[in-house]
Structure formats: structure tokens, C-alpha cells
Design a protein around this motif. Structure first.
Motif, PDB file in Angstrom:
ATOM      1  N   VAL A  26       0.865  -1.173   0.000  1.00  0.00           N
ATOM      2  CA  VAL A  26       0.000   0.000   0.000  1.00  0.00           C
ATOM      3  C   VAL A  26       0.903   1.225   0.000  1.00  0.00           C
ATOM      4  O   VAL A  26       1.362   1.668   1.048  1.00  0.00           O
ATOM      5  N   VAL A  28       2.075   5.006   0.020  1.00  0.00           N
ATOM      6  CA  VAL A  28       1.596   6.310   0.484  1.00  0.00           C
ATOM      7  C   VAL A  28       2.468   7.342  -0.212  1.00  0.00           C
ATOM      8  O   VAL A  28       3.685   7.334  -0.068  1.00  0.00           O
ATOM      9  N   ARG A  45      -3.381   0.034  -5.334  1.00  0.00           N
ATOM     10  CA  ARG A  45      -4.148   1.177  -4.840  1.00  0.00           C
ATOM     11  C   ARG A  45      -3.273   1.876  -3.819  1.00  0.00           C
ATOM     12  O   ARG A  45      -2.882   1.295  -2.817  1.00  0.00           O
ATOM     13  N   TYR A  47      -2.326   5.746  -1.717  1.00  0.00           N
ATOM     14  CA  TYR A  47      -2.968   6.891  -1.073  1.00  0.00           C
ATOM     15  C   TYR A  47      -1.982   8.044  -1.025  1.00  0.00           C
ATOM     16  O   TYR A  47      -0.802   7.842  -0.758  1.00  0.00           O
ATOM     17  N   GLU A  51      -4.668  11.723   2.166  1.00  0.00           N
ATOM     18  CA  GLU A  51      -5.789  10.778   2.130  1.00  0.00           C
ATOM     19  C   GLU A  51      -5.589   9.613   3.102  1.00  0.00           C
ATOM     20  O   GLU A  51      -6.326   8.629   3.057  1.00  0.00           O
ATOM     21  N   PHE A  52      -4.610   9.694   3.965  1.00  0.00           N
ATOM     22  CA  PHE A  52      -4.258   8.569   4.817  1.00  0.00           C
ATOM     23  C   PHE A  52      -5.415   8.145   5.728  1.00  0.00           C
ATOM     24  O   PHE A  52      -5.586   6.957   6.003  1.00  0.00           O
ATOM     25  N   TYR A  55      -7.337   5.606   3.966  1.00  0.00           N
ATOM     26  CA  TYR A  55      -6.706   4.289   4.018  1.00  0.00           C
ATOM     27  C   TYR A  55      -7.060   3.577   5.317  1.00  0.00           C
ATOM     28  O   TYR A  55      -7.397   2.396   5.325  1.00  0.00           O
ATOM     29  N   ASP A  58     -10.530   2.262   5.109  1.00  0.00           N
ATOM     30  CA  ASP A  58     -10.565   1.071   4.253  1.00  0.00           C
ATOM     31  C   ASP A  58     -10.023  -0.143   5.004  1.00  0.00           C
ATOM     32  O   ASP A  58     -10.590  -1.232   4.947  1.00  0.00           O
TER      33      ASP A  58
END
Length: 70
Positions: A26, A28, A45, A47, A51-52, A55, A58
Motif C-alpha cells: 500500500v 503512500v 491502490r 494513497y 488521504e491517509f 486508508y 478502508d
């Protein structure tokens, strides 16, 4: 991933090792265009740092859908 870090060989080695072991990747991003990343990360996908929180939401949703072992 920062503009400086993603080009460093140790990042590429760590990403490749994680991918090879089947680990979840993931990324970042911090002031980096995901389209500039190497192919393994382009397919994931990721982040942006701002936008963390998304995450984490999610992740929380995925964890809630799993049945605990034991």
C-alpha cells in the motif's frame, strides 16, 4: 514515497521483496505522481498522504469483514 525516496535502490529492493513474498503493498505518496512509480506500485491502490485517513477507514472495513482465527 517521496520524490527522492522512490528512486532509491533500497526502496525498489524492499518493494520487490515484499511483492515476491506476496505481501500487501500500500504505497503512500507525498508529492509524487503515482503514474511515475515503477510498475509494481502503479498496479496497487495507493494513497496520497493527505488521504491517509481514508486508508485507515478502508483497512478498518477490511478487518471488520474477516473472521478471527482460533
Amino acid at each position: 514515497m517521496t520524490p527522492e525516496s522512490w528512486k532509491r535502490i533500497w526502496i525498489q529492493v524492499e518493494v520487490g521483496a515484499a511483492w515476491g513474498l506476496g505481501k500487501r503493498l500500500v504505497p503512500v505518496f507525498y508529492y509524487v505522481d503515482p503514474g511515475e512509480m515503477f510498475d509494481i506500485l502503479k498496479e496497487r491502490r495507493g494513497y496520497h498522504l493527505h488521504e491517509f485517513a481514508g486508508y485507515l477507514e478502508d483497512l478498518k472495513s477490511r478487518a471488520a469483514g474477516r473472521v478471527p482465527h482460533g
